[in-house]
Each structure stands twice: as C-alpha cells, then as structure tokens.
Design a protein around this motif. Structure first.
Motif, short mmCIF file in Angstrom:
data_model
loop_
_atom_site.label_atom_id
_atom_site.label_comp_id
_atom_site.label_asym_id
_atom_site.label_seq_id
_atom_site.Cartn_x
_atom_site.Cartn_y
_atom_site.Cartn_z
N ALA A 53 -39.18 45.57 40.42
CA ALA A 53 -38.91 46.81 41.14
C ALA A 53 -40.07 47.23 42.04
O ALA A 53 -39.87 47.97 43.00
CB ALA A 53 -38.60 47.94 40.14
N GLY A 57 -37.60 47.81 44.64
CA GLY A 57 -37.03 49.09 44.25
C GLY A 57 -37.74 50.25 44.92
O GLY A 57 -38.40 50.09 45.95
N VAL A 59 -40.51 52.94 44.04
CA VAL A 59 -41.57 53.38 43.13
C VAL A 59 -42.48 54.33 43.92
O VAL A 59 -43.41 53.88 44.62
CB VAL A 59 -42.38 52.21 42.58
CG1 VAL A 59 -43.39 52.70 41.52
CG2 VAL A 59 -41.48 51.13 41.99
N THR A 212 -37.99 54.35 39.98
CA THR A 212 -38.67 53.48 39.01
C THR A 212 -40.05 54.05 38.72
O THR A 212 -40.82 54.31 39.65
CB THR A 212 -38.81 52.05 39.55
OG1 THR A 212 -37.51 51.51 39.83
CG2 THR A 212 -39.52 51.16 38.54
#
Length: 315
Positions: A53, A57, A59, A212
């Motif tokens: 991630a 993703g 973050v 995340t």
C-alpha cells in the motif's frame, strides 16, 4: 489533527537527562557522535520494509485538517482553530460522493465522506461559556451539525472573542496538496469558509476505510546513544529543504541536525550537548533545518530514534 503531543512526548522523557558529553557546542557534534548516528541510521534504513500500500494505496503523512493559505490568525482565532471550536451558519450536505486522488505517479478513485461527516470530524466541541454567550447551543439543522445563533445575537467584544468558536459560512468540495507515501498528492477535501479567517479550512474527505495507516519499522534494539536525540515531526518540506522538530531537553545546548540521505529513505535526528548541572526533564520541540542533496520527492523521512516515518505537523 489535534493535540496528541503528550503521546509523542512520553517515550522521549526517558532520553533526556543531565549527563555531559564531549561535544563542544562551538564546533558541533564529535566524531563519535556522528559515527553513532551513522550506525543507528544504517540500522533504521535496513529495518524499513513498507507493505504494498505504500506504493499503490493512499498513505497520508499529515493530519486531516489543512489550512489552504495564510489564515491571518489572531491569538483568539488560533486558539479556536487549534482546539477545533466551530459553529455552522449554513446547512451542510449529508450526501456522499466519490472522487480521485492525483499522485505524481498516477490516480486512485476512493470513497469520500460527506460534508456533514467531515464537519463532525472538524468540530471538536464548544469552548466554555463566557459573559454574553449562551450556555446552550441552538437547535440542530436537519441533516447537518448543530447551528448556533449568529454573531449579531451575541456580544462579541474583544474580551469575549477568546472563548467563541469559528463561524462556518460555506462549504465546497475541492482538493488540497497533501504529502503522502507517493509524494505530494492532490487530495479531495471539504473546504469550509470561516468568517474569522482569511483562508478556508480544509478537512480531507477520503473515507477512513480507504486510508492506509502509516507503517512502522521495528526500532533498533539498542537505546539511543547519549548526545543523540530523535525527531518528533516535520514542520515543513520545500523541495530539498526539510524543517524538522527535534525532541530535546530544556537545558540542552549545541543542538545540531543530523541527516543520512539514501536513495529510498532519509533518516534524521540531532546531536546535543547535555547540561552538567541540575535540569528539569521537560521536553522541548526544537525546529532545525537541513538541506538534502536532492529534492525529497516520495522518500519517507524516518526518525533515527524510533524508525517511524515522520508526518507533517498539524497546521
């Protein structure tokens, strides 16, 4: 975004003390201090293993509340902003939508919270009543947050504004720059127009289920050598220029930033000279600036003490 400083401080209190080091504040850290930092930075970099991630993703490396410009704070309005005191004078939509985050390396479509949900995250309660201010809020607006009487209904002399909330007069969906694990991204946010501030307050709109958490590497097993201190957070990132807040003792002198720059990570910390006399163990956040050989880009900045990626301090 607010106020968890004490949680960051507690692990560091055991680091501060009054033992003297051999460093001379006039010439900076000693060779042994620099060597200890380099060894520690090597261990931190070796332990850094983020998951998938981190690269594909979302973050975020800063808090969910962002100022979109210079708010022209007064002491009273800054107090209200830091505490999260707001009142809404408009209906705030409860409708949810979707939008995309634009990263330097691509785009990602994620669900968003509604403006009403974002407002509930932004509003952290009410200040204590003051003379001329009602003790009870007004009636709630259907589908939105509590709406209190407008400023014309309350006394707002300079002696009373210290305990008044900020007034939200509008809300729109927009995007703001946010530092993430994939570099600076344009992230959807609800932009709240605030009567008392010169710039809107943005509350990031990405749904919590799509965020995340920042990963943490196992910290080195050895304690931080005396004379070295860790970093608490990033105060600012401007290309290759980083402003970092170090956690030092109130009596420390010769505070010097230390940095280890690598192709995939940057590790930061600091060197200090400890006081030889009696000193109260109180944590002080000391801002220092370092200039990297290359712009930071998407590289994480890791704390040499904990091995944890540093987030941008709340603003």
């Amino acid at each position: 975004m607010r106020r968890p400083v004490l949680l960051l401080v507690l692990p560091l209190l055991s680091m501060v003390g009054c033992a003297a080091t051999g460093a001379d504040p006039a010439v900076g850290p000693t060779a042994s201090t620099n060597r200890a930092f380099d060894e520690r930075a090597t261990a931190v970099a070796a332990a850094w293993r983020p998951g998938p991630a981190w690269h594909d993703g979302y973050v975020p490396l800063q808090g969910p509340t962002v100022l979109t410009g210079d708010p022209r704070f007064t002491p009273h309005t800054e107090t209200a902003f830091r505490a999260g005191w707001y009142r809404a004078q408009v209906a705030i939509p409860p409708t949810r939508v979707g939008a995309e985050i634009r990263f330097p390396d691509g785009r990602l479509t994620l669900p968003l919270v509604s403006a009403a949900e974002a407002y509930r995250q932004l509003d952290q309660g009410d200040p204590l009543p003051c003379p001329g201010r009602p003790k009870r809020p007004g009636r709630p607006t259907p589908g939105g947050p509590t709406v209190e009487p407008g400023p014309n209904g309350w006394a707002t002399s300079p002696t009373e504004t210290a305990c008044l909330p900020l007034t939200v007069t509008g809300v729109t969906l927009g995007a703001v720059p946010v530092r993430t694990s994939r570099g600076e991204a344009q992230v959807p946010a609800w932009l709240f127009t605030v009567e008392e501030l010169a710039a809107p307050v943005a509350q990031l709109a990405v749904a919590p289920t799509a965020v995340t958490p920042v990963p943490s590497a196992p910290p080195p097993t050895q304690p931080l050598p005396d004379g070295l201190v860790g970093a608490q957070d990033l105060a600012a990132v401007d290309g290759a220029r980083l402003t970092v807040r170090l956690g030092v003792n109130a009596c420390d002198t010769g505070i010097t930033p230390l940095v280890s720059e690598r192709p995939d990570v940057v590790i930061v910390g600091g060197a200090v000279t400890r006081s030889t006399g009696v000193c109260t163990a109180v944590l002080k956040l000391e801002p220092v600036t370092v200039t990297l050989a290359a712009p930071l880009g998407a590289r994480p900045v890791l704390d040499v003490f904990s091995g944890t990626p540093l987030s941008i301090a709340p603003r």
